[in-house]
Scaffold this motif. Structure first.
Motif, mmCIF file in Angstrom:
data_model
loop_
_atom_site.group_PDB
_atom_site.id
_atom_site.type_symbol
_atom_site.label_atom_id
_atom_site.label_comp_id
_atom_site.label_asym_id
_atom_site.label_seq_id
_atom_site.Cartn_x
_atom_site.Cartn_y
_atom_site.Cartn_z
ATOM 1 N N VAL A 11 0.659 -1.275 -0.053
ATOM 2 C CA VAL A 11 -0.146 -0.078 0.071
ATOM 3 C C VAL A 11 0.904 1.026 -0.116
ATOM 4 O O VAL A 11 0.559 2.130 -0.610
ATOM 5 N N LYS A 12 2.087 1.252 0.821
ATOM 6 C CA LYS A 12 2.933 2.330 0.920
ATOM 7 C C LYS A 12 3.509 2.487 -0.560
ATOM 8 O O LYS A 12 3.581 3.883 -0.865
ATOM 9 N N ILE A 13 3.692 1.520 -1.050
ATOM 10 C CA ILE A 13 4.437 1.684 -2.440
ATOM 11 C C ILE A 13 3.349 2.258 -3.343
ATOM 12 O O ILE A 13 3.706 3.094 -4.152
ATOM 13 N N LEU A 14 2.199 1.765 -3.397
ATOM 14 C CA LEU A 14 1.114 2.158 -4.392
ATOM 15 C C LEU A 14 0.653 3.604 -4.401
ATOM 16 O O LEU A 14 0.675 4.310 -5.172
ATOM 17 N N ILE A 15 0.681 4.053 -3.026
ATOM 18 C CA ILE A 15 0.324 5.402 -2.656
ATOM 19 C C ILE A 15 1.379 6.515 -3.104
ATOM 20 O O ILE A 15 1.093 7.238 -3.870
ATOM 21 N N PHE A 16 2.642 5.914 -3.035
ATOM 22 C CA PHE A 16 3.612 6.553 -3.251
ATOM 23 C C PHE A 16 4.005 6.836 -4.754
ATOM 24 O O PHE A 16 4.102 7.877 -5.499
ATOM 25 N N ARG A 17 3.652 5.696 -5.729
ATOM 26 C CA ARG A 17 3.749 5.702 -7.014
ATOM 27 C C ARG A 17 2.426 6.521 -7.628
ATOM 28 O O ARG A 17 2.782 7.269 -8.569
ATOM 29 N N ALA A 18 1.299 6.352 -6.773
ATOM 30 C CA ALA A 18 0.288 7.281 -7.348
ATOM 31 C C ALA A 18 0.682 8.641 -7.284
ATOM 32 O O ALA A 18 0.261 9.449 -8.317
ATOM 33 N N LYS A 19 1.309 9.064 -6.136
ATOM 34 C CA LYS A 19 1.523 10.361 -6.052
ATOM 35 C C LYS A 19 2.363 10.808 -7.001
ATOM 36 O O LYS A 19 2.598 12.153 -7.502
ATOM 37 N N GLU A 20 3.616 10.144 -7.216
ATOM 38 C CA GLU A 20 4.375 10.228 -8.140
ATOM 39 C C GLU A 20 3.818 10.754 -9.802
ATOM 40 O O GLU A 20 4.264 11.414 -10.107
ATOM 41 N N ASN A 21 2.945 9.541 -10.033
ATOM 42 C CA ASN A 21 2.287 9.826 -11.285
ATOM 43 C C ASN A 21 1.411 11.263 -11.200
ATOM 44 O O ASN A 21 1.562 12.032 -12.353
ATOM 45 N N LEU A 22 0.877 11.385 -10.210
ATOM 46 C CA LEU A 22 -0.209 12.646 -10.117
ATOM 47 C C LEU A 22 0.698 14.052 -10.140
ATOM 48 O O LEU A 22 0.314 14.853 -10.788
ATOM 49 N N ARG A 23 1.938 13.857 -9.417
ATOM 50 C CA ARG A 23 2.771 15.195 -9.615
ATOM 51 C C ARG A 23 3.210 15.166 -11.029
ATOM 52 O O ARG A 23 3.194 16.557 -11.323
ATOM 53 N N VAL A 24 3.396 14.351 -11.885
ATOM 54 C CA VAL A 24 3.861 14.720 -13.220
ATOM 55 C C VAL A 24 2.367 14.940 -14.002
ATOM 56 O O VAL A 24 2.607 16.111 -14.694
ATOM 57 N N GLN A 25 1.456 14.442 -13.806
ATOM 58 C CA GLN A 25 0.214 14.619 -14.483
ATOM 59 C C GLN A 25 -0.204 15.903 -14.389
ATOM 60 O O GLN A 25 -1.147 16.796 -15.040
ATOM 61 N N LEU A 26 -0.379 16.466 -12.887
ATOM 62 C CA LEU A 26 -0.650 17.693 -12.334
ATOM 63 C C LEU A 26 0.429 18.807 -12.223
ATOM 64 O O LEU A 26 -0.038 19.681 -11.393
ATOM 65 N N ALA A 27 1.274 18.454 -13.087
ATOM 66 C CA ALA A 27 2.571 19.507 -12.633
ATOM 67 C C ALA A 27 2.220 21.074 -12.828
ATOM 68 O O ALA A 27 2.511 22.011 -12.400
ATOM 69 N N PHE A 28 1.128 21.127 -13.918
ATOM 70 C CA PHE A 28 0.602 22.617 -14.109
ATOM 71 C C PHE A 28 -0.012 23.118 -13.047
ATOM 72 O O PHE A 28 -0.265 24.310 -13.010
ATOM 73 N N ILE A 29 -0.815 22.239 -12.410
ATOM 74 C CA ILE A 29 -1.486 22.778 -11.330
ATOM 75 C C ILE A 29 -0.629 23.088 -10.098
ATOM 76 O O ILE A 29 -1.188 23.758 -9.250
ATOM 77 N N LEU A 30 0.182 22.188 -9.933
ATOM 78 C CA LEU A 30 1.187 22.289 -8.570
ATOM 79 C C LEU A 30 2.067 23.237 -8.652
ATOM 80 O O LEU A 30 3.053 23.490 -7.599
ATOM 81 N N LYS A 31 2.279 23.880 -9.661
ATOM 82 C CA LYS A 31 3.274 25.068 -9.854
ATOM 83 C C LYS A 31 2.860 25.948 -8.757
ATOM 84 O O LYS A 31 1.714 26.079 -8.252
ATOM 85 N N GLU A 32 3.890 26.763 -8.351
ATOM 86 C CA GLU A 32 3.826 28.062 -7.374
ATOM 87 C C GLU A 32 2.654 28.934 -7.653
ATOM 88 O O GLU A 32 2.587 29.208 -8.870
ATOM 89 N N GLY A 33 1.677 29.225 -6.906
ATOM 90 C CA GLY A 33 0.831 30.281 -7.265
ATOM 91 C C GLY A 33 -0.318 29.882 -7.867
ATOM 92 O O GLY A 33 -1.256 30.562 -8.279
ATOM 93 N N GLN A 34 -0.538 28.571 -8.364
ATOM 94 C CA GLN A 34 -1.622 28.315 -9.092
ATOM 95 C C GLN A 34 -2.949 27.665 -8.116
ATOM 96 O O GLN A 34 -4.060 27.558 -8.634
ATOM 97 N N LEU A 35 -2.345 27.219 -7.014
ATOM 98 C CA LEU A 35 -3.516 26.774 -5.920
ATOM 99 C C LEU A 35 -3.856 27.817 -4.932
ATOM 100 O O LEU A 35 -2.818 28.546 -4.639
#
Lengths: 390, 188
Positions: free
Chosen positions: B164-188
């Protein structure tokens, strides 16, 4: 411990998982020494925030109803007392709109029908000579032309003229005409009685005519009588039968008379001067001819004016009355009861009812067409919106 | 004091039928939203959550030692969702092995960058989560949206806590890439 492991631990820490002291110490140390890991942690926290941007949904009313029914079926919950025909909002609005249009259409149709029926009734009365009940009078005439018509339903007031006004009125030239229609028992007796009345009041019969028919003989008499005797004569004639209609008309020709009289005076003066000129015999023959020609023209005009004045005096001196009288038509007595006739009548009524129903259906379809169109449009829009929302 | 889910289920077994209604009221939005997040389709979510509750109403739940009622219920919901996902042709035809470079018709990590409103950002998050491999998606949904602990997730998914730890970690890694444009400073 490499960066990958630290990131894994950081992920758990951000999720609120309880870590061992050893792991916590390792994270703190790594964060202290690595800007990249600090940035990574900040990004994880932002990701956590970003995930909250995906909103929850609320259950739909349909789903709630479905679940309620399922639970009621399994005995888990009592079923709500809801309408068996509960419809979505759009459908309910469409149904209300349709009902509104139908009711409105029916009311409008009834209103129009009543108006038409009223006019037909008036026309039928007029054609058959029946009387309409307008106040207390039994004489038929369109209510808007009736002198007795008063919106308050009261009789018009009689204004008594003063003496000087009465004299002035007596000097006026007024042509009076009266049209009277009466229902009599015997048309020949009526003709005789009316003629006698005319003679009695020093009147003059201008035209008298009778028509004999198997059913409903009639006749008419046109006579003239002095205006002073008119009312008395009419009163007597009316007593010979039942008055069906009466129309009185008075044309004031005083203006015409006075005008013609004045012009006649002028013409006479011109004629006298021309006569003097003609008697004096002017020098030239052409002048004499011109004077005589003018004298001839003026004399002709004077004669025409005198004739006109005479006519006006005569017609205003006598009132003209047209009396139409007729016997009541005998309506054929209905034959005895006939099964075939009765069946035919029923069949005809059924056929008429079927035709009326067919007409009504066509009217309703006509009313509904735009409603159905808009309902389908709204429903389609709603359906598309629902699909898009999903 | 509020009764626990397990107590209510015991009462239901003892004949108190309305106990199940209390359970339903507690979980109806949670299960509906879990299905919604798993499937990304409201209509399917409603159908599946209905099936989940029907399973609850008709199945014989037996309180077990280490499995909470909520975990059991989410496991049922998860299984129903997986069945639906399996029926979708795209999950049959498309592979997630390499985290597919194409995301919603555009390159991963790219997309409308500026002036994102909340709804658009929410749609991107939904698409990104939907695009995760099924196990990662389930793990991140249970962890973030349903507030499951790693231990509870392991029970629901039927795997170890470490996985589960690995699954969640990988999920976050993928989401970090896919949502990079949202996670940029100042977007949220």
């Amino acid at each position: 411990m490499n960066d990958e492991n630290i990131k894994l631990l950081l992920s758990q820490a951000v999720d609120g998982e309880i870590l061992s002291d050893h792991d916590n110490a390792a994270i703190q140390s790594a964060l202290k020494n690595s800007a990249e890991l600090r940035a990574y942690e900040a990004q994880l926290l932002r990701l956590k925030q970003a995930l909250d941007l995906w909103p929850k949904i609320e259950s739909s009313a349909d789903w709630e109803n479905k679940m309620d029914k399922s639970m009621a079926r399994l005995g888990i919950k009592e079923e709500k007392k809801m309408s068996r025909f509960k419809l979505p909002e759009v459908s309910r609005m469409a149904v209300l709109l349709v009902i509104f249009v139908i009711v409105g259409g029916i009311l409008l149709q009834q209103y129009a029908q009543r108006g038409i029926q009223g006019r037909l009734r008036d026309a039928a009365k007029y054609m058959s000579g029946q009387t309409a009940e307008l106040g207390t009078t039994t004489q038929y005439e369109p209510y808007y032309q009736s002198s007795n018509y008063n919106i308050m339903g009261t009789q018009p007031q009689v204004i008594s003229p003063s003496k000087s006004i009465a004299t002035e009125i007596a000097d006026r030239k007024i042509i009076r005409t009266v049209d009277l229609k009466i229902l009599v028992k015997n048309y020949l007796a009526a003709q005789q009685a009316i003629t006698n009345t005319v003679k009695k009041f020093d009147g003059l019969v201008l035209n008298s005519q009778v028509n004999k028919y198997d059913n409903g003989s009639n006749g008419n008499i046109i006579f003239q009588v002095l205006p002073t005797n008119l009312d008395m004569a009419l009163m007597e004639i009316k007593s010979f039968g039942e008055v069906q209609s009466e129309t009185s008309k008075a044309d004031d020709v005083t203006g015409q008379y006075v005008d013609t009289e004045a012009r006649l005076g002028n013409m006479r003066t011109i004629r006298d001067r021309l006569s003097v000129l003609a008697a004096e015999k002017p020098g030239k023959v052409s002048d004499l001819l011109e004077v005589e020609r003018e004298l001839s023209r003026v004399t002709g005009e004077i004669e025409a004016m005198e004739a006109r004045l005479k006519y006006l005096s005569q017609v205003s001196a006598m009132a003209t009355v047209t009396v139409s009288f007729y016997e009541k038509a005998i309506v054929p007595v209905a034959k005895g009861f006939s099964v075939i006739d009765s069946f035919r009548g029923t069949l005809r009524t059924a056929l008429e009812a079927a035709l009326n129903t067919f007409n009504a259906i066509i009217i309703v379809i006509g009313f509904l067409l735009p409603v159905v169109f808009w309902s389908l449009l709204f429903w389609g829009g709603y359906w598309v919106w629902k699909k898009l929302r999903k | 004091m509020e009764q626990s889910d397990e107590q209510l289920m015991l009462e239901y077994k003892a004949g108190r039928k309305d106990a199940l209604e209390t359970i339903f009221l507690r979980y109806k939005y949670r299960i509906l939203n879990f299905c919604w997040r798993m499937l990304g389709n409201r209509s399917e979510a409603e159908d599946v959550s209905g099936e989940v509750f029907m399973s609850l109403f008709t199945s014989a739940y037996e309180p077990q030692n280490n499995v909470k009622f909520s975990t059991w219920l989410y496991t049922i919901a998860r299984n129903h969702c997986i069945n639906v996902i399996r029926q979708r042709s795209r999950f049959v035809n498309e592979s997630h092995n390499d985290n597919a470079k194409i995301f919603g018709g555009r390159e991963l990590g790219e997309g409308p960058r500026d002036n994102l409103n909340q709804k658009e950002a929410g749609d991107h998050v939904r698409e990104a989560i939907q695009f995760l491999p099924p196990e990662q998606m389930q793990a991140i949904i249970l962890q973030h949206y349903e507030n499951f602990s790693y231990d509870e997730i392991s029970q629901a998914l039927g795997c170890s806590v470490d996985k589960v730890k690995i699954l969640i970690f990988r999920a976050k890694e993928n989401l970090r890439v896919q949502l990079a444009f949202i996670l940029k400073e100042g977007q949220l």
